[in-house]
Design a protein around this motif. Structure first.
Motif, PDB file in Angstrom:
ATOM      1  N   PHE A   1       5.232   5.265   5.795  1.00 11.04           N
ATOM      2  CA  PHE A   1       3.873   5.536   5.499  1.00 11.04           C
ATOM      3  C   PHE A   1       3.200   5.404   6.694  1.00 11.04           C
ATOM      4  CE2 PHE A   1       4.677   1.082   4.655  1.00 11.04           C
ATOM      5  CZ  PHE A   1       3.346   0.534   5.179  1.00 11.04           C
ATOM      6  N   ALA A   2       3.580   4.756   7.710  1.00 12.38           N
ATOM      7  CA  ALA A   2       2.641   4.649   8.779  1.00 12.38           C
ATOM      8  C   ALA A   2       2.314   5.879   9.500  1.00 12.38           C
ATOM      9  CB  ALA A   2       3.507   3.795  10.016  1.00 12.38           C
ATOM     10  N   ASP A   3       0.947   6.124   9.957  1.00 11.62           N
ATOM     11  CA  ASP A   3       0.386   7.428  10.738  1.00 11.62           C
ATOM     12  C   ASP A   3       1.114   7.747  11.796  1.00 11.62           C
ATOM     13  OD1 ASP A   3      -1.510   7.522   8.561  1.00 11.62           O
ATOM     14  OD2 ASP A   3      -3.189   6.721   9.952  1.00 11.62           O
ATOM     15  N   GLY A   4       1.419   9.052  11.718  1.00 16.20           N
ATOM     16  CA  GLY A   4       2.019   9.628  13.256  1.00 16.20           C
ATOM     17  C   GLY A   4       3.644   9.730  13.102  1.00 16.20           C
ATOM     18  N   ASP A   5       4.327   9.906  14.335  1.00 17.28           N
ATOM     19  CA  ASP A   5       5.618  10.101  14.445  1.00 17.28           C
ATOM     20  C   ASP A   5       6.196   9.461  15.405  1.00 17.28           C
ATOM     21  OD1 ASP A   5       8.167  11.003  14.658  1.00 17.28           O
ATOM     22  OD2 ASP A   5       7.672  13.045  14.712  1.00 17.28           O
TER      23      ASP A   5
ATOM     24  N   PRO B   1      -0.117  -1.786  18.309  1.00 14.34           N
ATOM     25  CA  PRO B   1       0.064  -1.076  19.146  1.00 14.34           C
ATOM     26  C   PRO B   1      -1.265  -0.075  19.233  1.00 14.34           C
ATOM     27  CG  PRO B   1       2.178  -1.142  17.944  1.00 14.34           C
ATOM     28  CD  PRO B   1       1.319  -2.295  17.414  1.00 14.34           C
ATOM     29  N   TYR B   2      -1.554   0.464  20.494  1.00 11.64           N
ATOM     30  CA  TYR B   2      -2.812   1.027  20.822  1.00 11.64           C
ATOM     31  C   TYR B   2      -2.892   2.321  20.028  1.00 11.64           C
ATOM     32  CZ  TYR B   2      -6.274   3.945  23.014  1.00 11.64           C
ATOM     33  OH  TYR B   2      -7.490   4.986  23.077  1.00 11.64           O
ATOM     34  N   GLN B   3      -1.814   3.106  19.780  1.00  7.38           N
ATOM     35  CA  GLN B   3      -1.975   4.193  19.003  1.00  7.38           C
ATOM     36  C   GLN B   3      -0.718   4.134  18.041  1.00  7.38           C
ATOM     37  OE1 GLN B   3      -3.666   7.097  19.340  1.00  7.38           O
ATOM     38  NE2 GLN B   3      -2.853   8.047  17.417  1.00  7.38           N
ATOM     39  N   THR B   4      -1.028   4.141  16.630  1.00  5.86           N
ATOM     40  CA  THR B   4      -0.134   4.163  15.545  1.00  5.86           C
ATOM     41  C   THR B   4       0.864   5.265  15.585  1.00  5.86           C
ATOM     42  OG1 THR B   4      -1.219   2.435  14.304  1.00  5.86           O
ATOM     43  CG2 THR B   4       0.400   3.715  13.248  1.00  5.86           C
ATOM     44  N   ASN B   5       1.981   5.227  15.707  1.00  3.54           N
ATOM     45  CA  ASN B   5       2.999   6.431  15.801  1.00  3.54           C
ATOM     46  C   ASN B   5       4.163   6.125  15.164  1.00  3.54           C
ATOM     47  OD1 ASN B   5       1.936   9.041  17.041  1.00  3.54           O
ATOM     48  ND2 ASN B   5       1.550   7.736  18.946  1.00  3.54           N
ATOM     49  N   GLY B   6       4.013   6.034  13.829  1.00  6.17           N
ATOM     50  CA  GLY B   6       5.278   5.661  12.618  1.00  6.17           C
ATOM     51  C   GLY B   6       5.759   4.357  12.938  1.00  6.17           C
ATOM     52  N   HIS B   7       4.978   3.464  13.824  1.00  6.47           N
ATOM     53  CA  HIS B   7       5.659   1.999  13.818  1.00  6.47           C
ATOM     54  C   HIS B   7       4.192   1.236  13.770  1.00  6.47           C
ATOM     55  CE1 HIS B   7       4.572   1.514  18.236  1.00  6.47           C
ATOM     56  NE2 HIS B   7       4.132   3.187  17.888  1.00  6.47           N
TER      57      HIS B   7
ATOM     58  N   LEU C   1       0.928  -1.311   0.023  1.00  8.66           N
ATOM     59  CA  LEU C   1      -0.008   0.022  -0.033  1.00  8.66           C
ATOM     60  C   LEU C   1       0.853   1.195   0.011  1.00  8.66           C
ATOM     61  CD1 LEU C   1      -0.220  -0.439   3.328  1.00  8.66           C
ATOM     62  CD2 LEU C   1      -2.093   0.328   2.608  1.00  8.66           C
ATOM     63  N   ALA C   2       1.643   0.752  -0.230  1.00  8.63           N
ATOM     64  CA  ALA C   2       2.510   1.519   0.061  1.00  8.63           C
ATOM     65  C   ALA C   2       2.693   2.540  -0.789  1.00  8.63           C
ATOM     66  CB  ALA C   2       3.559   0.616   0.791  1.00  8.63           C
TER      67      ALA C   2
ATOM     68  N   VAL D   1      -0.638  -9.609   4.788  1.00  6.87           N
ATOM     69  CA  VAL D   1      -1.844 -10.086   5.433  1.00  6.87           C
ATOM     70  C   VAL D   1      -2.191  -9.098   6.346  1.00  6.87           C
ATOM     71  CG1 VAL D   1      -3.074 -11.995   6.760  1.00  6.87           C
ATOM     72  CG2 VAL D   1      -0.997 -12.653   5.424  1.00  6.87           C
ATOM     73  N   PHE D   2      -1.308  -8.322   7.100  1.00  3.83           N
ATOM     74  CA  PHE D   2      -1.688  -7.304   8.090  1.00  3.83           C
ATOM     75  C   PHE D   2      -0.537  -6.226   8.079  1.00  3.83           C
ATOM     76  CE2 PHE D   2      -1.834  -5.773  12.592  1.00  3.83           C
ATOM     77  CZ  PHE D   2      -2.665  -4.898  12.224  1.00  3.83           C
ATOM     78  N   GLU D   3      -1.101  -5.204   7.962  1.00  2.87           N
ATOM     79  CA  GLU D   3       0.078  -3.775   8.313  1.00  2.87           C
ATOM     80  C   GLU D   3      -0.649  -2.896   9.192  1.00  2.87           C
ATOM     81  OE1 GLU D   3       3.532  -3.416   5.288  1.00  2.87           O
ATOM     82  OE2 GLU D   3       1.704  -2.821   4.425  1.00  2.87           O
ATOM     83  N   GLY D   4      -0.579  -2.967  10.314  1.00  8.02           N
ATOM     84  CA  GLY D   4      -1.278  -1.808  11.205  1.00  8.02           C
ATOM     85  C   GLY D   4      -0.779  -0.509  11.166  1.00  8.02           C
ATOM     86  N   ALA D   5      -0.912   0.010   9.793  1.00  7.25           N
ATOM     87  CA  ALA D   5      -0.272   1.276   9.363  1.00  7.25           C
ATOM     88  C   ALA D   5      -1.153   2.727   9.778  1.00  7.25           C
ATOM     89  CB  ALA D   5       0.193   1.327   8.035  1.00  7.25           C
ATOM     90  N   HIS D   6      -2.393   2.435  10.165  1.00  9.44           N
ATOM     91  CA  HIS D   6      -3.071   3.528  10.234  1.00  9.44           C
ATOM     92  C   HIS D   6      -3.808   3.807  11.561  1.00  9.44           C
ATOM     93  CE1 HIS D   6      -4.182   2.679   5.843  1.00  9.44           C
ATOM     94  NE2 HIS D   6      -3.222   3.342   6.040  1.00  9.44           N
TER      95      HIS D   6
END
Length: 291
Positions: A266-270, A148-154, A18-19, A180-185
């Protein structure tokens, strides 16, 4: 609510306690090479702690379990997994690594892959994979994961890859990366992607964001890929969220499972805003493969 510590195992199908371009360039370094190994006896491929007769989440059938890990031991089973130590490059002034020191069993029946700040401009996650040890052609691949609870660049990632992913003919004839899964958002959705024709100038990908209710508010979710010669079917908590039938996107060779904690552009956050505690850790309850 934001969890403050790892929740106990609870699962209706378990009986025991998706990336963007920058992302593609980062993914290119993932492909490692190594000698092939003879496949071990089937009895050593199935974790004794896996419930007898267990089927993929939401299914009542007779699929044969061929490989599993419940992560109940005091250390990662290196007969099944390689734990990577790898510099993964830089983006936005941050250098990041896979560090073996970040990969552990948590003492409560899960794989844990931590996030660490190594220095002002360096962070690390981790990766285990079964390359050269256990590789498969077709089957149902399932993992139960806490992102992770809050996606922050990881992000948490569950994916398959071929050691042979260099053939360029506009298809996945020589293997593919199957995410299969990337928790990027930060929203309750995630990308499901197939990469093929290598990671260089000929790289191609096909991606779609899928809905994932409760992704961040509920501790564990189950992700599954059903891979047949004619289709890739992706599931979130038993709900089919994407189907691929284009033969050019379906790998025709052996693939190996990967569980990783990535730091990607491309992951949301920092990542510099991520809390370095249990909320930043990826947990994997189990991984299982049926054929």
């Amino acid at each position: 609510m934001q969890p403050t510590a790892r929740a106990p195992r609870t699962s209706p199908h378990r009986t025991r306690p998706l990336a963007a371009t920058a992302a593609v360039m980062a993914l290119a370094a993932l492909l490692t090479t190594g000698p092939a190994h003879a496949e071990p006896a089937a009895s050593s491929m199935i974790d004794p702690a896996t419930p007898a007769g267990v089927q993929p989440y939401g299914e009542n059938g007779t699929k044969a379990l061929v490989w599993s890990d419940e992560f109940d031991g005091t250390a990662i089973d290196t007969s099944k997994w390689s734990i990577r130590e790898q510099n993964r490059g830089s983006h936005s002034g941050i250098t990041w690594w896979y560090r073996a020191a970040n990969v552990r069993t948590d003492g409560n029946g899960a794989l844990a892959i931590d996030l660490r700040k190594n220095s002002t401009s360096e962070y690390s996650g981790g990766r285990i994979d079964s390359q050269g040890k256990h590789e498969f052609t077709h089957g149902s691949f399932e993992a139960r994961i806490h992102t992770p609870y809050q996606t922050n660049g990881h992000l948490a990632a569950f994916w398959l890859q071929s050691a042979n992913q260099g053939h360029v003919d506009g298809s996945a004839r020589d293997g593919a990366e199957i995410d299969v899964f990337e928790g990027a958002h930060q929203a309750d959705n995630y990308p499901v992607t197939v990469h093929y024709d290598g990671y260089g100038a000929d790289h191609q990908s096909n991606t779609a964001n899928v809905s994932a209710p409760g992704l961040h508010s509920t501790w564990y979710h189950t992700y599954k890929l059903e891979w047949t010669p004619t289709a890739l079917k992706f599931f979130y908590d038993g709900t089919q969220v994407r189907t691929i039938t284009d033969p050019n996107l379906i790998s025709q060779v052996q693939e190996f499972p990967i569980l990783s904690h990535e730091i990607l552009a491309f992951a949301d956050g920092d990542v510099q805003n991520a809390p370095l505690d249990a909320n930043s850790t990826v947990y994997v309850d189990y991984i299982r493969v049926w054929q």
